[in-house]
Design a protein around this motif. Structure first.
Motif, PDB file in Angstrom:
ATOM      1  N   CYS A  22       0.819  -1.221   0.000  1.00 55.88           N
ATOM      2  CA  CYS A  22       0.000   0.000   0.000  1.00 55.88           C
ATOM      3  C   CYS A  22       0.848   1.263   0.000  1.00 55.88           C
ATOM      4  CB  CYS A  22      -0.982   0.004   1.167  1.00 55.88           C
ATOM      5  SG  CYS A  22      -0.222   0.145   2.802  1.00 55.88           S
ATOM      6  N   GLY A  23       2.127   1.173   0.412  1.00 55.34           N
ATOM      7  CA  GLY A  23       2.960   2.368   0.421  1.00 55.34           C
ATOM      8  C   GLY A  23       2.346   3.449   1.285  1.00 55.34           C
ATOM      9  N   ALA A  24       2.114   4.626   0.695  1.00 53.48           N
ATOM     10  CA  ALA A  24       1.541   5.745   1.446  1.00 53.48           C
ATOM     11  C   ALA A  24       0.020   5.779   1.384  1.00 53.48           C
ATOM     12  CB  ALA A  24       2.109   7.064   0.936  1.00 53.48           C
ATOM     13  N   GLN A  25      -0.601   4.777   0.763  1.00 51.13           N
ATOM     14  CA  GLN A  25      -2.058   4.702   0.772  1.00 51.13           C
ATOM     15  C   GLN A  25      -2.540   4.361   2.176  1.00 51.13           C
ATOM     16  OE1 GLN A  25      -4.137   5.200  -1.957  1.00 51.13           O
ATOM     17  NE2 GLN A  25      -2.391   5.667  -3.282  1.00 51.13           N
ATOM     18  N   GLU A  83      -0.293  11.907   8.181  1.00 50.37           N
ATOM     19  CA  GLU A  83       0.694  12.974   8.252  1.00 50.37           C
ATOM     20  C   GLU A  83       1.902  12.642   7.383  1.00 50.37           C
ATOM     21  OE1 GLU A  83       3.646  15.168  11.494  1.00 50.37           O
ATOM     22  OE2 GLU A  83       1.840  14.134  12.212  1.00 50.37           O
ATOM     23  N   VAL A  84       2.346  13.640   6.634  1.00 46.39           N
ATOM     24  CA  VAL A  84       3.499  13.501   5.752  1.00 46.39           C
ATOM     25  C   VAL A  84       4.532  14.557   6.131  1.00 46.39           C
ATOM     26  CG1 VAL A  84       4.312  13.698   3.364  1.00 46.39           C
ATOM     27  CG2 VAL A  84       2.117  12.587   3.853  1.00 46.39           C
ATOM     28  N   THR A  85       5.790  14.155   6.175  1.00 46.12           N
ATOM     29  CA  THR A  85       6.885  15.079   6.432  1.00 46.12           C
ATOM     30  C   THR A  85       7.709  15.232   5.162  1.00 46.12           C
ATOM     31  OG1 THR A  85       7.010  14.438   8.760  1.00 46.12           O
ATOM     32  CG2 THR A  85       8.929  15.555   7.835  1.00 46.12           C
ATOM     33  N   VAL A  86       7.924  16.478   4.757  1.00 45.73           N
ATOM     34  CA  VAL A  86       8.732  16.763   3.574  1.00 45.73           C
ATOM     35  C   VAL A  86      10.057  17.365   4.026  1.00 45.73           C
ATOM     36  CG1 VAL A  86       8.914  18.080   1.438  1.00 45.73           C
ATOM     37  CG2 VAL A  86       6.713  17.100   2.115  1.00 45.73           C
ATOM     38  N   ALA A  87      11.160  16.757   3.588  1.00 47.38           N
ATOM     39  CA  ALA A  87      12.499  17.253   3.894  1.00 47.38           C
ATOM     40  C   ALA A  87      13.387  17.059   2.677  1.00 47.38           C
ATOM     41  CB  ALA A  87      13.080  16.522   5.100  1.00 47.38           C
ATOM     42  N   ASP A  88      13.996  18.137   2.214  1.00 49.03           N
ATOM     43  CA  ASP A  88      14.903  18.096   1.069  1.00 49.03           C
ATOM     44  C   ASP A  88      14.243  17.430  -0.134  1.00 49.03           C
ATOM     45  OD1 ASP A  88      17.226  18.537  -0.359  1.00 49.03           O
ATOM     46  OD2 ASP A  88      18.187  16.684   0.317  1.00 49.03           O
ATOM     47  N   ARG A  89      13.038  17.881  -0.469  1.00 50.51           N
ATOM     48  CA  ARG A  89      12.248  17.450  -1.626  1.00 50.51           C
ATOM     49  C   ARG A  89      11.543  16.114  -1.430  1.00 50.51           C
ATOM     50  NH1 ARG A  89      14.059  16.131  -6.535  1.00 50.51           N
ATOM     51  NH2 ARG A  89      15.999  15.250  -5.736  1.00 50.51           N
ATOM     52  N   ALA A 144       9.028  13.472   0.257  1.00 52.62           N
ATOM     53  CA  ALA A 144       7.836  13.372   1.101  1.00 52.62           C
ATOM     54  C   ALA A 144       7.736  11.953   1.644  1.00 52.62           C
ATOM     55  CB  ALA A 144       6.585  13.717   0.297  1.00 52.62           C
ATOM     56  N   ARG A 145       7.605  11.843   2.965  1.00 55.69           N
ATOM     57  CA  ARG A 145       7.503  10.520   3.594  1.00 55.69           C
ATOM     58  C   ARG A 145       6.416  10.527   4.656  1.00 55.69           C
ATOM     59  NH1 ARG A 145      11.625   7.093   2.313  1.00 55.69           N
ATOM     60  NH2 ARG A 145      13.525   7.995   1.421  1.00 55.69           N
ATOM     61  N   LEU A 146       5.752   9.367   4.824  1.00 55.76           N
ATOM     62  CA  LEU A 146       4.779   9.224   5.895  1.00 55.76           C
ATOM     63  C   LEU A 146       5.479   9.350   7.240  1.00 55.76           C
ATOM     64  CD1 LEU A 146       2.400   6.243   4.989  1.00 55.76           C
ATOM     65  CD2 LEU A 146       1.963   8.700   4.773  1.00 55.76           C
ATOM     66  N   ARG A 181       4.457   8.076   9.963  1.00 55.27           N
ATOM     67  CA  ARG A 181       4.313   6.861  10.776  1.00 55.27           C
ATOM     68  C   ARG A 181       5.348   5.794  10.464  1.00 55.27           C
ATOM     69  NH1 ARG A 181       1.743   2.944   7.637  1.00 55.27           N
ATOM     70  NH2 ARG A 181       0.371   3.729   5.987  1.00 55.27           N
ATOM     71  N   ASP A 182       5.798   5.695   9.196  1.00 55.54           N
ATOM     72  CA  ASP A 182       6.733   4.603   8.890  1.00 55.54           C
ATOM     73  C   ASP A 182       7.802   4.963   7.864  1.00 55.54           C
ATOM     74  OD1 ASP A 182       5.346   4.649   6.507  1.00 55.54           O
ATOM     75  OD2 ASP A 182       4.495   2.630   6.697  1.00 55.54           O
ATOM     76  N   GLY A 183       7.818   6.204   7.398  1.00 58.27           N
ATOM     77  CA  GLY A 183       8.854   6.622   6.474  1.00 58.27           C
ATOM     78  C   GLY A 183       8.639   6.247   5.025  1.00 58.27           C
ATOM     79  N   SER A 184       7.475   5.673   4.690  1.00 58.87           N
ATOM     80  CA  SER A 184       7.201   5.329   3.292  1.00 58.87           C
ATOM     81  C   SER A 184       7.174   6.595   2.435  1.00 58.87           C
ATOM     82  CB  SER A 184       5.852   4.621   3.166  1.00 58.87           C
ATOM     83  OG  SER A 184       5.870   3.375   3.820  1.00 58.87           O
ATOM     84  N   ILE A 185       7.710   6.493   1.202  1.00 56.47           N
ATOM     85  CA  ILE A 185       7.619   7.616   0.274  1.00 56.47           C
ATOM     86  C   ILE A 185       6.145   7.910   0.024  1.00 56.47           C
ATOM     87  CG2 ILE A 185       8.071   8.377  -2.079  1.00 56.47           C
ATOM     88  CD1 ILE A 185      10.628   6.774  -2.053  1.00 56.47           C
ATOM     89  N   ALA A 186       5.779   9.179   0.155  1.00 58.78           N
ATOM     90  CA  ALA A 186       4.369   9.592   0.061  1.00 58.78           C
ATOM     91  C   ALA A 186       4.197  10.546  -1.110  1.00 58.78           C
ATOM     92  CB  ALA A 186       3.926  10.256   1.363  1.00 58.78           C
ATOM     93  N   GLY A 187       4.023   9.994  -2.302  1.00 58.53           N
ATOM     94  CA  GLY A 187       3.928  10.865  -3.456  1.00 58.53           C
ATOM     95  C   GLY A 187       5.246  11.584  -3.662  1.00 58.53           C
ATOM     96  N   SER A 188       5.185  12.748  -4.318  1.00 53.35           N
ATOM     97  CA  SER A 188       6.415  13.463  -4.623  1.00 53.35           C
ATOM     98  C   SER A 188       6.188  14.966  -4.523  1.00 53.35           C
ATOM     99  CB  SER A 188       6.894  13.117  -6.040  1.00 53.35           C
ATOM    100  OG  SER A 188       6.236  13.929  -7.002  1.00 53.35           O
ATOM    101  N   THR A 189       7.273  15.710  -4.706  1.00 55.29           N
ATOM    102  CA  THR A 189       7.196  17.165  -4.827  1.00 55.29           C
ATOM    103  C   THR A 189       7.617  17.572  -6.238  1.00 55.29           C
ATOM    104  OG1 THR A 189       9.449  17.418  -3.974  1.00 55.29           O
ATOM    105  CG2 THR A 189       7.647  17.488  -2.375  1.00 55.29           C
ATOM    106  N   LEU A 190       7.395  16.687  -7.187  1.00 57.73           N
ATOM    107  CA  LEU A 190       7.872  16.825  -8.554  1.00 57.73           C
ATOM    108  C   LEU A 190       6.927  17.669  -9.410  1.00 57.73           C
ATOM    109  CD1 LEU A 190      10.095  15.689 -10.531  1.00 57.73           C
ATOM    110  CD2 LEU A 190       8.546  13.773 -10.949  1.00 57.73           C
ATOM    111  N   THR A 191       7.495  18.344 -10.406  1.00 60.42           N
ATOM    112  CA  THR A 191       6.719  18.967 -11.478  1.00 60.42           C
ATOM    113  C   THR A 191       7.179  18.351 -12.793  1.00 60.42           C
ATOM    114  OG1 THR A 191       8.335  20.780 -11.563  1.00 60.42           O
ATOM    115  CG2 THR A 191       6.314  21.147 -10.270  1.00 60.42           C
ATOM    116  N   MET A 192       6.361  18.474 -13.838  1.00 58.68           N
ATOM    117  CA  MET A 192       6.681  17.792 -15.085  1.00 58.68           C
ATOM    118  C   MET A 192       7.912  18.371 -15.775  1.00 58.68           C
ATOM    119  SD  MET A 192       4.933  15.063 -15.857  1.00 58.68           S
ATOM    120  CE  MET A 192       4.916  14.885 -17.630  1.00 58.68           C
ATOM    121  N   ASP A 193       8.174  19.667 -15.623  1.00 56.72           N
ATOM    122  CA  ASP A 193       9.393  20.210 -16.217  1.00 56.72           C
ATOM    123  C   ASP A 193      10.627  19.611 -15.550  1.00 56.72           C
ATOM    124  OD1 ASP A 193       8.584  21.697 -13.910  1.00 56.72           O
ATOM    125  OD2 ASP A 193       9.944  23.314 -14.443  1.00 56.72           O
TER     126      ASP A 193
END
Length: 366
Positions: A124-127, A278-284, A286-288, A290-302
């Motif tokens: 499930c990752g960040a789901q 809850e998600v914590t973003v540090a240095d681009r 994003a991680r949950l 509760r367990d540090g799973s990658i939670a989506g991104s902070t990416l843009t298409m460019d």
């Protein structure tokens, strides 16, 4: 009123020194000419998988927040985007779909993507695991009918009870069925593809890893001619070597750059929320919490485009993956996704370092 934009024009399979001639909202012609300048002109990006950006989210069904998120990504060159939900209660899926109908009608978004809730607990990752459940034809029927064409893609795990019937239902109603967040075996993945799935959701992430005695979903998706594999090209979700390997293995006509961005894209480090977690973003990254799973991104298409080129892909391949292939996935290849006469005048003017200089959508500069 016509306008001419000159530069190095990135077309299917080639970079042509020339100009794009625009007549109102439509590309009139693409012509070659000498010494057009150093700007690089690419088709407007098409993002199949985006949860938000600029501090605004698609995941809660708030129409104004969705408009703001789409506007944020438009400034980064995304002229066509799906609003991706995360695993949610049925009521939120229903209300969000209804709220986004006007945004689909006016072209702010191209439709809705349900990433879940019909996903694997194991992968499930960040789901949010509290909302995961087996595929329900009753839910899907109601949502597809409510959407009246606005529901464009649904991600499911093919090993779940009822998943193959769900894939058949979706494809039979013109909705793209994607396979992802899955612990499926190689054979179970192939069964999902045989049922009609045509997309692999963020390849490698949220999937059983490949093994030489059990290839699993990664190999099955990469090796299936009918599948387009999403790639989150941020240097975090995928090593550049894996990005390059996947693009070469499947080809740019079967790989699509996506952002998988959450509302933290373009925002400072800090605490955010995704699907009630809850998600914590540090240095681009994003991680949950509760367990540090990658939670989506902070990416843009460019940035994804730059990452792909930096990983060793040429400009035509990166443009195909960022625009042409995802447009075809959505059935929009006759409208957007390339710099060709007759298509909508969606384009991005990039500086030589591939940063965005200007964005045009439907013939209008942002």
């Amino acid at each position: 009123m016509t306008e001419t934009i000159s530069g190095r024009v990135v077309r299917p399979g080639a970079v042509v020194p020339g100009s794009v001639e625009v007549d109102g909202p439509t590309i009139l012609d693409v012509t070659e000419r000498g010494h057009p300048g150093d700007d690089i002109i690419v088709p407007g990006f098409v993002d199949l998988h985006c949860h938000g950006g600029g501090g605004h989210t698609f995941t809660r069904g708030d129409a104004e927040a969705a408009r703001a998120a789409a506007a944020f990504h438009l400034r980064h060159g995304t002229t066509t985007t799906l609003a991706s939900l995360v695993s949610s209660p049925y009521e939120l899926m229903r209300d969000a779909t209804a709220a986004y109908l006007p945004l689909v009608a006016d072209g702010t978004i191209a439709g809705v993507h349900y990433e879940g809730p019909y996903l694997s607990h194991t992968r499930c990752g960040a789901q949010n695991p509290a909302f995961l459940r087996d595929p329900s034809l009753e839910e899907l029927t109601a949502l597809v009918e409510l959407g009246e064409g606005a529901v464009r893609m649904v991600t499911v795990a093919p090993e779940l009870p009822g998943a193959l019937a769900a894939v058949e239902f979706l494809t039979g109603h013109g909705v793209v069925a994607a396979l992802g967040h899955t612990d499926a075996t190689y054979e179970q993945t192939l069964a999902g593809i045989a049922a009609g799935a045509t997309v692999g959701t963020h390849l490698c992430n949220g999937m059983r890893p490949a093994h030489h005695r059990e290839p699993g979903p990664i190999v099955a998706l990469l090796d299936s001619p009918s599948i387009v594999c999403e790639l989150v090209a941020d240097g975090i979700h995928l090593h550049d070597g894996m990005l390059r390997f996947a693009a070469h293995a499947a080809g740019p006509d079967r790989t699509a750059l996506v952002t998988d961005a959450m509302d933290a894209a373009g925002m400072p480090d800090g605490r955010y929320e995704l699907g009630g977690q809850e998600v914590t973003v540090a240095d681009r990254v994003a991680r949950l919490a509760r367990d540090g799973s990658i939670a989506g991104s902070t990416l843009t298409m460019d940035a994804a485009f730059r990452q792909a080129v930096g990983a060793g892909l040429d400009l035509p391949a990166a443009a195909e993956m960022a625009a042409t292939t995802p447009a075809r996935v959505l059935g929009l290849a006759d409208e957007v996704g390339a710099l060709e006469a007759g298509l909508r005048a969606d384009l991005v003017v990039l500086a030589p370092d591939l940063t965005v200089k200007r964005v045009m959508r439907a013939g209008a500069w942002l």
